[in-house]
Structure formats: structure tokens, C-alpha cells
Design a protein around this motif. Structure first.
Motif, mmCIF file in Angstrom:
data_model
loop_
_atom_site.group_PDB
_atom_site.id
_atom_site.type_symbol
_atom_site.label_atom_id
_atom_site.label_comp_id
_atom_site.label_asym_id
_atom_site.label_seq_id
_atom_site.Cartn_x
_atom_site.Cartn_y
_atom_site.Cartn_z
ATOM 1 N N GLY A 1 0.787 -1.227 0.000
ATOM 2 C CA GLY A 1 0.000 0.000 0.000
ATOM 3 C C GLY A 1 0.821 1.280 0.000
ATOM 4 N N ASN A 2 2.155 1.177 -0.017
ATOM 5 C CA ASN A 2 3.006 2.367 -0.089
ATOM 6 C C ASN A 2 2.857 3.002 -1.464
ATOM 7 N N LEU A 3 2.818 4.327 -1.501
ATOM 8 C CA LEU A 3 2.566 5.025 -2.755
ATOM 9 C C LEU A 3 3.834 5.313 -3.551
ATOM 10 N N VAL A 4 3.678 5.230 -4.873
ATOM 11 C CA VAL A 4 4.721 5.571 -5.832
ATOM 12 C C VAL A 4 4.085 6.556 -6.808
ATOM 13 N N GLU A 5 4.674 7.723 -6.934
ATOM 14 C CA GLU A 5 4.196 8.710 -7.900
ATOM 15 C C GLU A 5 5.023 8.598 -9.173
ATOM 16 N N LEU A 6 4.358 8.348 -10.277
ATOM 17 C CA LEU A 6 5.004 8.386 -11.579
ATOM 18 C C LEU A 6 4.729 9.765 -12.152
ATOM 19 N N PHE A 7 5.777 10.475 -12.543
ATOM 20 C CA PHE A 7 5.650 11.884 -12.918
ATOM 21 C C PHE A 7 6.348 12.162 -14.238
ATOM 22 N N GLN A 8 5.628 12.781 -15.151
ATOM 23 C CA GLN A 8 6.211 13.239 -16.416
ATOM 24 C C GLN A 8 6.244 14.760 -16.372
ATOM 25 N N PRO A 9 7.452 15.346 -16.288
ATOM 26 C CA PRO A 9 7.551 16.807 -16.220
ATOM 27 C C PRO A 9 7.014 17.449 -17.503
ATOM 28 N N ALA A 10 6.448 18.644 -17.333
ATOM 29 C CA ALA A 10 6.003 19.418 -18.492
ATOM 30 C C ALA A 10 7.220 19.923 -19.242
ATOM 31 N N HIS A 11 7.096 20.012 -20.540
ATOM 32 C CA HIS A 11 8.198 20.576 -21.336
ATOM 33 C C HIS A 11 8.202 22.090 -21.137
ATOM 34 N N ARG A 12 9.334 22.635 -20.799
ATOM 35 C CA ARG A 12 9.488 24.065 -20.598
ATOM 36 C C ARG A 12 10.085 24.685 -21.862
#
Length: 132
Positions: free
Chosen positions: A115-126
Motif C-alpha cells: 500500500g506504499n505510494l509511488v508517484e510516476l511523474f512526467q515533467p512538463a516541457h518548458r
């Protein structure tokens, strides 16, 4: 304070150490640094994830006044969030949230077997930033 080594460590308490090792190595690209029935540590880049099972000293209860913040999670950058979601769903995993988009990028939350959380994150292109 002593000098840090090459990894930043995060401890997750898990019900089943081997299930945690299998989850992180099979689905999220971690490698095993060490493993026993009570404890394992897996590594991905600069992150050393400590998986503490019920028999480990790291799984001992924290003092009542040490809690309260909650909603903590490890944060893993991905190049293509939609492809990662499709790959993990095809492997039979489900997500805790839908994709959330904001000015910094897009994210989704996945839970490990404990139940531990993992955030998958795709940064926005700057604009002006190099394309990944």
C-alpha cells in the motif's frame, strides 16, 4: 552530520519483503542491493529504497508524536507517462488515482503490494529547455 553516500534512502514498511522486491524490480526498474527475509534494499539511480518487513528493526512502531504528515510517496520521473500506465496496466497493476495534470507536469499514483505510494511523474516541457 556525516557525509552522505551516493544514494538517498527512503524506508517503506512492507508486509512481505519478497513481494516488495518483486514489485520494484519487475515493474519499476530497481535492482537488488541486498535482501533477506526481514529486510531488503533496492536501488534505482540515486534512490535506495529500504523495504523493512515485520521482523526488521526498521518496522518497529514510531512514537505517537512522530506521525501525522501522511500522504508521503517516492517520486519517479518517467519520459512517457501514458506508455508507463499502459505497460503497468498490462502487467495487471492498478492505480490509486487518475492522471492529474498541472503546470509542472502530469502524475499518477500507484501502490506497492503493502500500500506504499509511488508517484510516476512526467515533467512538463518548458520552452527553451532541452527535449528529453
Amino acid at each position: 552530520m556525516t557525509a552522505s553516500d551516493r544514494h538517498a534512502g527512503v524506508r517503506y514498511v512492507v508486509d512481505d519483503v519478497q513481494a516488495g522486491v518483486d514489485f520494484y524490480t519487475t515493474h519499476l526498474g530497481f535492482t537488488v542491493n541486498s535482501s533477506s527475509p526481514a529486510f531488503a534494499d533496492v536501488v534505482r539511480g540515486p534512490l535506495r529504497l529500504l523495504l523493512s518487513g515485520p521482523a526488521s528493526s526498521g518496522a518497529r512502531a514510531t512514537p505517537p508524536d512522530a506521525g501525522g504528515a501522511g500522504r508521503n510517496r517516492i517520486h519517479l520521473n518517467v519520459d512517457d507517462l501514458d506508455a508507463e500506465i499502459a505497460r503497468l496496466r498490462a502487467a495487471g497493476l492498478s492505480f490509486r488515482t487518475e492522471v492529474v495534470a498541472g503546470p509542472g507536469g502530469r502524475q499518477i499514483l500507484l501502490a506497492d503490494p503493502a500500500g506504499n505510494l509511488v508517484e510516476l511523474f512526467q515533467p512538463a516541457h518548458r520552452p527553451g529547455a532541452p527535449t528529453p
